[in-house]
Design an enzyme around this catalytic site. Structure first.
Site: not given
Ligand code: GUN
Length: 286
Positions: A52, A96, A119
């Site tokens: 990311k 996360q 998100d």
């Molecule tokens: N963990 C796995 N996929 C995601 C996601 O799309 N967003 C977040 N914040 N954590 C994750």
């Protein structure tokens, strides 16, 4: 069978996104900024967070990464999120998931200011989506819609089946397909005769979180199969390799199109996160 390549879709969309970010910078004199907070050192989460941050920077966005120890308290994490909510250089705050067991995930998500939630997982953003007033949609289902659009797979009037009902994938996926005029069925672990339901789908999105759970017999001839699963089994024939919720090799010659794992939905999740961050930045900066 057409292989639906999420890496190709993401690369294609990145060209436009790069231009849109440049235009944002020219207009506002600053870059869109995404803050990513990781608690603990889960290896898979570390890879996701690194990707990311890298993607953000390669596109000319600002990234802010914060690593909190596994022992961090809920109060420490909430204080960090509140700091980021107030920071004018931060347009997106991503914590996360999953979080360590001693931290209440819901409380953390609900502390993120909804206008800074790339998100799309706060109740406000999920509610806006459900109410037909989308601000941002959760990245993975939004990425699935982008794959369908890229390959010009018609959705309107078709039967779409979503396997899974999580807030992060299943429920928003069903809503997005409904918004695109599909007739949507949601099924899950308690569904009786799951295969009879999935075999009814023209488009089937599988997000059950069980490795190689569905095979060729779960899909009708000519179906479009989207596999949201992502697993790295520790034993068995796929030990140490990435695989999905679907036994991809059973689909060829039977379904019309399918996403592989890896290089299916995975790259789209990050791409849509970047697009959501720019969208929030644009809304916040006016
Ligand atoms: N963990 C796995 N996929 C995601 C996601 O799309 N967003 C977040 N914040 N954590 C994750």
């Amino acid at each position: 069978m057409l292989r639906l390549d999420g890496a190709v879709v993401a690369q294609t969309r990145q060209i436009q996104l790069g231009k849109d970010i440049e235009a944002f910078k020219a207009k506002h004199g600053k870059a869109p900024g995404l803050a990513v907070v990781l608690v603990g050192a889960d290896p898979a989460s570390q890879v996701y967070v690194r990707n990311k941050v890298r993607t953000c920077e390669s596109l000319g966005m600002r990234s802010f990464r914060f690593d909190l120890p596994q022992s961090a308290s809920e109060a420490d994490l909430l204080a960090k999120v509140e700091d980021l909510n107030r920071d004018p250089d931060v347009h997106g705050v991503l914590v996360q998931l999953p979080l360590p067991g001693h931290i209440d995930e819901e409380k953390v998500l609900e502390t993120i200011q909804p206008t800074k939630d790339p998100d799309g997982l706060t109740y406000e953003n999920l509610g806006l989506l459900w109410g037909g007033r989308k601000r941002v949609a959760p990245c993975t289902p939004w990425g699935v819609m982008a794959i369908l659009e890229h390959y010009r797979i018609p959705v309107a009037g078709r039967r779409a089946v979503v396997v899974g009902r999580s807030n992060i994938v299943g429920k928003p996926m069903a809503q997005l397909l409904l918004d695109a005029d599909a007739t949507v069925t949601i099924c899950h672990s308690k569904t009786k005769d799951l295969r009879a339901t999935t075999r009814d789908g023209d488009i089937v999105v599988v997000a059950v979180g069980k490795e190689r759970f569905l095979g060729g017999d779960a899909f009708r001839e000519g179906a479009v199969v989207i596999d949201v699963g992502m697993h790295r089994p520790e034993s068995g024939p796929f030990a140490g390799r990435l695989c999905g919720d679907v036994r991809y090799e059973e689909l060829d010659g039977h379904v019309a199109a399918a996403t592989p794992v890896p290089k299916g939905v995975g790259p789209m999740t990050i791409q849509m996160l970047m697009e959501n961050t720019l969208r929030l930045a644009t809304l916040l900066e006016g």
